[in-house]
Design a protein around this motif. Sequence first.
Motif, short mmCIF file in Angstrom:
data_model
loop_
_atom_site.label_atom_id
_atom_site.label_comp_id
_atom_site.label_asym_id
_atom_site.label_seq_id
_atom_site.Cartn_x
_atom_site.Cartn_y
_atom_site.Cartn_z
N ILE A 65 0.86 -1.20 -0.26
CA ILE A 65 0.15 -0.01 0.02
C ILE A 65 0.76 1.26 0.05
O ILE A 65 1.66 1.43 0.82
N PHE A 66 0.84 1.99 -1.18
CA PHE A 66 1.72 3.32 -1.19
C PHE A 66 0.84 4.56 -0.92
O PHE A 66 -0.18 4.75 -1.26
N ASP A 67 1.39 5.23 -0.19
CA ASP A 67 0.97 6.80 0.10
C ASP A 67 1.13 7.61 -1.52
O ASP A 67 1.98 6.90 -2.14
N ALA A 160 7.74 -3.75 -12.66
CA ALA A 160 8.34 -4.89 -12.36
C ALA A 160 7.37 -6.01 -11.25
O ALA A 160 7.48 -7.17 -11.50
N TYR A 161 6.58 -5.17 -10.78
CA TYR A 161 5.75 -6.03 -9.57
C TYR A 161 4.22 -5.99 -9.60
O TYR A 161 3.63 -6.52 -8.86
N HIS A 162 3.70 -4.94 -10.76
CA HIS A 162 2.31 -4.89 -10.68
C HIS A 162 1.47 -6.11 -10.93
O HIS A 162 0.25 -6.39 -10.47
N ALA A 163 2.21 -7.10 -11.73
CA ALA A 163 1.34 -8.30 -11.95
C ALA A 163 1.69 -9.47 -11.17
O ALA A 163 0.99 -10.55 -10.93
N ARG A 164 2.61 -9.21 -10.16
CA ARG A 164 3.42 -10.12 -9.12
C ARG A 164 2.62 -9.78 -7.72
O ARG A 164 2.62 -10.94 -6.94
N LEU A 187 -0.12 6.38 -14.05
CA LEU A 187 0.15 5.02 -12.95
C LEU A 187 -1.12 4.21 -12.47
O LEU A 187 -0.97 3.26 -11.80
N ARG A 188 -2.39 4.93 -12.84
CA ARG A 188 -3.31 4.21 -12.06
C ARG A 188 -3.51 2.90 -12.60
O ARG A 188 -4.12 1.97 -11.88
N ARG A 189 -3.10 2.23 -13.73
CA ARG A 189 -3.38 0.90 -14.41
C ARG A 189 -2.59 0.12 -13.51
O ARG A 189 -2.85 -1.32 -13.65
#
Length: 280
Positions: A65-67, A160-164, A187-189
């Motif tokens: 979870i990112f700010d 690198a990590y949105h699919a993992r 970035l939203r995607r």
Amino acid sequence: MRLSPPRIRDGYHAASGGLHGADRSNQTDHRSAAGLAVGRTLSLACPSVRDRPRVTVRAGLGAIIFDCDGVLLESVDVKTQAYRLLFTDYPEHVDAVVGYHLANGGVSRYDKIRYVYRNILRKPLAESELAVLCARFASLSLDEVLNVPLVNGVREFLEAYHARLRLFVASGTPQQELEAVLDHKGLRRYFRAVFGSPLSKVEIMGRILSEWRLAPSEVIAVGDAPGDCEAAEAWGVQFIARRKPGDEAPVPMPAGVEEIGDIADLLGIMKGRLEGGTMI
């Protein structure tokens, strides 16, 4: 998944975005205002880069979870300047306003402005006037925010990590504005969901854990303010603080909090873990 209620201590209350027991303060120095916001409940420190605790990534990580401001976007200075301009008619109070803003990153502008009027300016504030002030804040900051750079390493990490991993945004920015900014930045995607105000950080984290059936041990929260840390602690989520390199007056964080300089650092940590290491 059934979750226990969050653990919120007396004093700074991340869910309400403000203070309990500090309403009668008339502090005008920005460092005093910052201390009021967080000093009662958190042991704070400003370690040097060399003193940063080493960052570990728990086994079984499933979500981050990112700010947004100060973690994904280099937008903190833009919003700080917007608060200065918003209260330019009160020069004797501007430093206190800015101090409160910086010490309470992630709290919605609605709650911040209410606090400023009640506790710093000591003036009544009608809801209609609050709406006008919040709209003016957006007009002072939004165009600038749309043009700020990403924090170093953000796009590379997300690619690198949105699919993992399941990635989320938890921000104090109003929901519609947050979505517009992330869309503009492309970035939203990368995120399963993005959440802004009027939800608090505590409420957002609880919703993410519940709706995506995540155990707190599977989640890391990355933020840049004590309130972000407090929200993560309330749910038992690991917290990593982003402290901007070269910041000469960083907002104090709880002692012992793990820190990174930017998201490129987090990318390096993740790559190191995948290669068999767990620390940097």
